[in-house]
Design a protein around this motif. Structure first.
Motif, short mmCIF file in Angstrom:
data_model
loop_
_atom_site.label_atom_id
_atom_site.label_comp_id
_atom_site.label_asym_id
_atom_site.label_seq_id
_atom_site.Cartn_x
_atom_site.Cartn_y
_atom_site.Cartn_z
N GLY A 29 0.83 -1.19 0.00
CA GLY A 29 0.00 0.00 0.00
C GLY A 29 0.86 1.24 0.00
N SER A 30 0.28 2.34 0.38
CA SER A 30 1.02 3.59 0.48
C SER A 30 0.47 4.40 1.64
CB SER A 30 0.95 4.40 -0.82
OG SER A 30 -0.39 4.76 -1.09
N ILE A 31 1.33 5.23 2.20
CA ILE A 31 0.92 6.08 3.31
C ILE A 31 1.75 7.36 3.24
CG2 ILE A 31 2.56 5.06 4.93
CD1 ILE A 31 0.43 5.41 7.12
N ALA A 32 1.11 8.47 3.49
CA ALA A 32 1.77 9.79 3.43
C ALA A 32 2.44 10.00 2.08
CB ALA A 32 2.80 9.93 4.56
N GLY A 33 1.86 9.44 1.02
CA GLY A 33 2.40 9.61 -0.32
C GLY A 33 3.57 8.72 -0.66
N SER A 34 3.93 7.79 0.23
CA SER A 34 5.07 6.91 0.00
C SER A 34 4.60 5.46 -0.07
CB SER A 34 6.10 7.06 1.13
OG SER A 34 6.61 8.37 1.17
N ALA A 35 5.19 4.71 -0.99
CA ALA A 35 4.88 3.29 -1.09
C ALA A 35 5.40 2.57 0.15
CB ALA A 35 5.53 2.70 -2.34
N VAL A 36 4.62 1.63 0.64
CA VAL A 36 5.02 0.81 1.79
C VAL A 36 5.46 -0.54 1.26
CG1 VAL A 36 4.32 -0.24 3.97
CG2 VAL A 36 3.42 2.00 3.32
N LEU A 37 6.74 -0.86 1.45
CA LEU A 37 7.32 -2.10 0.94
C LEU A 37 7.70 -3.01 2.10
CD1 LEU A 37 9.72 -0.60 -1.78
CD2 LEU A 37 7.33 -1.29 -2.05
N VAL A 38 7.44 -4.30 1.92
CA VAL A 38 7.79 -5.30 2.93
C VAL A 38 8.87 -6.20 2.35
CG1 VAL A 38 6.98 -7.25 4.31
CG2 VAL A 38 5.50 -5.25 3.97
N THR A 39 9.96 -6.36 3.07
CA THR A 39 11.05 -7.21 2.60
C THR A 39 10.79 -8.66 3.03
OG1 THR A 39 12.39 -6.98 4.59
CG2 THR A 39 12.65 -5.29 2.91
N PRO A 40 11.41 -9.63 2.34
CA PRO A 40 11.24 -11.03 2.74
C PRO A 40 11.66 -11.29 4.18
CG PRO A 40 12.21 -10.90 0.55
CD PRO A 40 12.18 -9.50 1.09
N SER A 41 12.64 -10.50 4.68
CA SER A 41 13.10 -10.71 6.06
C SER A 41 12.01 -10.43 7.08
CB SER A 41 14.32 -9.83 6.34
OG SER A 41 13.98 -8.45 6.29
N TRP A 42 11.00 -9.62 6.68
CA TRP A 42 9.90 -9.35 7.62
C TRP A 42 9.15 -10.62 7.96
CZ3 TRP A 42 4.65 -10.16 7.51
CH2 TRP A 42 3.93 -9.60 8.56
N PHE A 43 8.95 -11.49 6.99
CA PHE A 43 8.23 -12.73 7.24
C PHE A 43 8.99 -13.62 8.22
CE2 PHE A 43 6.64 -11.19 3.20
CZ PHE A 43 5.26 -11.31 3.37
N LEU A 44 10.32 -13.52 8.20
CA LEU A 44 11.13 -14.28 9.15
C LEU A 44 10.90 -13.78 10.57
CD1 LEU A 44 13.33 -16.37 9.71
CD2 LEU A 44 15.04 -14.60 9.24
N ILE A 45 10.94 -12.46 10.76
CA ILE A 45 10.74 -11.92 12.10
C ILE A 45 9.29 -12.12 12.54
CG2 ILE A 45 10.18 -9.55 11.36
CD1 ILE A 45 12.19 -10.61 14.48
N ALA A 46 8.33 -12.06 11.58
CA ALA A 46 6.93 -12.29 11.94
C ALA A 46 6.74 -13.73 12.42
CB ALA A 46 6.03 -12.00 10.74
N ALA A 47 7.39 -14.67 11.75
CA ALA A 47 7.31 -16.08 12.17
C ALA A 47 7.96 -16.25 13.55
CB ALA A 47 8.00 -16.97 11.14
N LEU A 48 9.07 -15.55 13.78
CA LEU A 48 9.74 -15.63 15.08
C LEU A 48 8.85 -15.07 16.18
CD1 LEU A 48 12.30 -16.30 16.66
CD2 LEU A 48 13.16 -14.02 16.10
#
Length: 389
Positions: A29-48
């Motif tokens: 998505g986007s917020i404050a006019g900037s694209a919000v990007l999720v890196t693959p490493s986020w899924f690792l920390i989310a799983a942790l």
């Protein structure tokens, strides 16, 4: 540190040019006019996070079974929603102050907002930095207030976890050391006191390096201070955070030291005396005249004296002397295309940007009235930069 005119030079907020998405990232998505990007490493920390939270969720809400891990993953999403608010605060204030903002990246260690130009004033640096921790502390305060109204169980656990973690994030980000927000605030303070942004970066960078050592040593001393024996995960987290802090602080110090040397690069001082000759003059004669005039460069001009080309030093040296009498000087010149003519007074970062924008071995330097001052050779700029190291 309020600024009566918050935007640099009174300009309107600058839109960042669209930048290519980092490979492997997912736009959510986007917020404050900037694209919000999720890196693959986020899924690792989310799983942790899901794995760590599952036993606590099961204790707070017995009987969920495997759904406890789903709830843990949901908590990771809620937690990173608060991280997104932290980063969005940076983006909103940066845009309000007139700076272009790129993407907001959510990754293993939290988030990052790409403010794509250097702050022009210490106050701007301070406000862009401080709003992130303030946003985290505001979330912590709100969640703490709500915690008195929520029942025990899963929701109560989520709300408690939210205010505790955001309190930690807000406080830790106020620690004065780059690359933390507190480091940028320290940078702004030193900048304001000394009038030199690079001095601010170096001081805050060294503070960040000291902080990285404290983080690395923490597992070894936490038992003596808190009476809690460290686990293996404590050492792993300390190494990850320590390396992150050290690399970010070191990058800031290196960049600042480079910028400190830029004022030494003054085109007028580095210019070679030049000789203007007709484009059809035999090359050997042009070289003879240049030696006689003690000129270190040659420019070809029209019959009216307008410069049209620069003799390429490399091409000249590669031309055998016995062939030079039969060759026109224009055969070893480079036409003066856009970007190859620079003002004689250009210097510092502006000079480096001009060279980077139109890479070439030589540049013609001209006075404000258009007259030829000399020729700037890129190798001379490089040598001057290294000499100032």
């Amino acid at each position: 540190m309020a600024d009566p005119d918050p935007r640099p030079d009174g300009d309107k907020p600058v839109e960042a040019a669209p930048t290519p998405r980092v490979p492997g990232t997912i736009k959510v998505g986007s917020i404050a006019g900037s694209a919000v990007l999720v890196t693959p490493s986020w899924f690792l920390i989310a799983a942790l996070i899901a794995w760590v939270m599952a036993p606590q969720i099961d204790a707070a809400e017995p009987g969920l079974g495997w759904l406890a891990y789903v709830a843990g993953f949901a908590f990771a999403i809620v937690l990173y929603g608060a991280v997104l608010l932290h980063e969005a605060a940076h983006a909103v204030v940066a845009r309000r102050l007139g700076y272009p903002v790129g993407a907001i990246m959510l990754h293993f260690l939290g988030g990052a907002t790409a403010v794509e130009s250097e702050a022009k004033k210490p106050a701007h640096e301070f406000w862009i930095a401080v709003v992130g921790p303030l946003a985290s502390l505001a979330v912590a305060a709100a969640a703490f207030g709500v915690s008195f109204l929520t029942p025990d169980g899963l929701i109560g656990l989520f709300v408690t976890g939210l205010w505790v973690i955001n309190l930690l994030v807000g406080v830790l980000n106020l620690v004065p050391g780059l690359p933390l927000d507190g480091g940028r605030m320290l940078k702004a303070g030193v900048w304001s006191a000394t009038g030199n942004i690079n001095r601010g970066s170096i001081v805050a960078g060294w503070a960040g390096r000291v902080l990285s050592f404290v983080v690395l040593l923490w597992p070894f001393i936490q038992g003596q201070i808190l009476g809690i024996e460290p686990r293996l995960t404590s050492y792993v987290v300390a190494v990850i955070l320590g390396v992150f802090l050290w690399s970010g602080a070191s990058a800031a110090i290196t960049s600042a030291k480079v910028r400190l040397r830029l004022p030494l690069l003054v085109a007028r001082d580095l210019a070679r005396r030049t000789l203007a000759v007709p484009a059809d003059l035999p090359l050997s004669e042009a070289v003879r005249r240049a030696h006689e005039a003690e000129a270190g460069s040659i420019v070809t001009v029209t019959s009216g004296g307008e410069p049209i080309g620069l003799v390429h030093e490399g091409a000249l040296l590669a031309t055998p002397e016995d062939r030079r009498p039969w060759m026109a000087t224009s055969t070893v010149t480079r036409q003066l295309e856009e970007g190859l003519t620079l003002p004689a007074d250009i210097d510092g970062e502006e000079l480096i940007q001009a060279i980077s924008k139109a890479p070439a071995p030589e540049y013609l330097l001209v006075e404000p009235d258009g007259s030829i001052y000399g020729v700037l050779v890129t190798s001379d700029v490089d040598a001057a930069f290294r000499a100032g190291a």
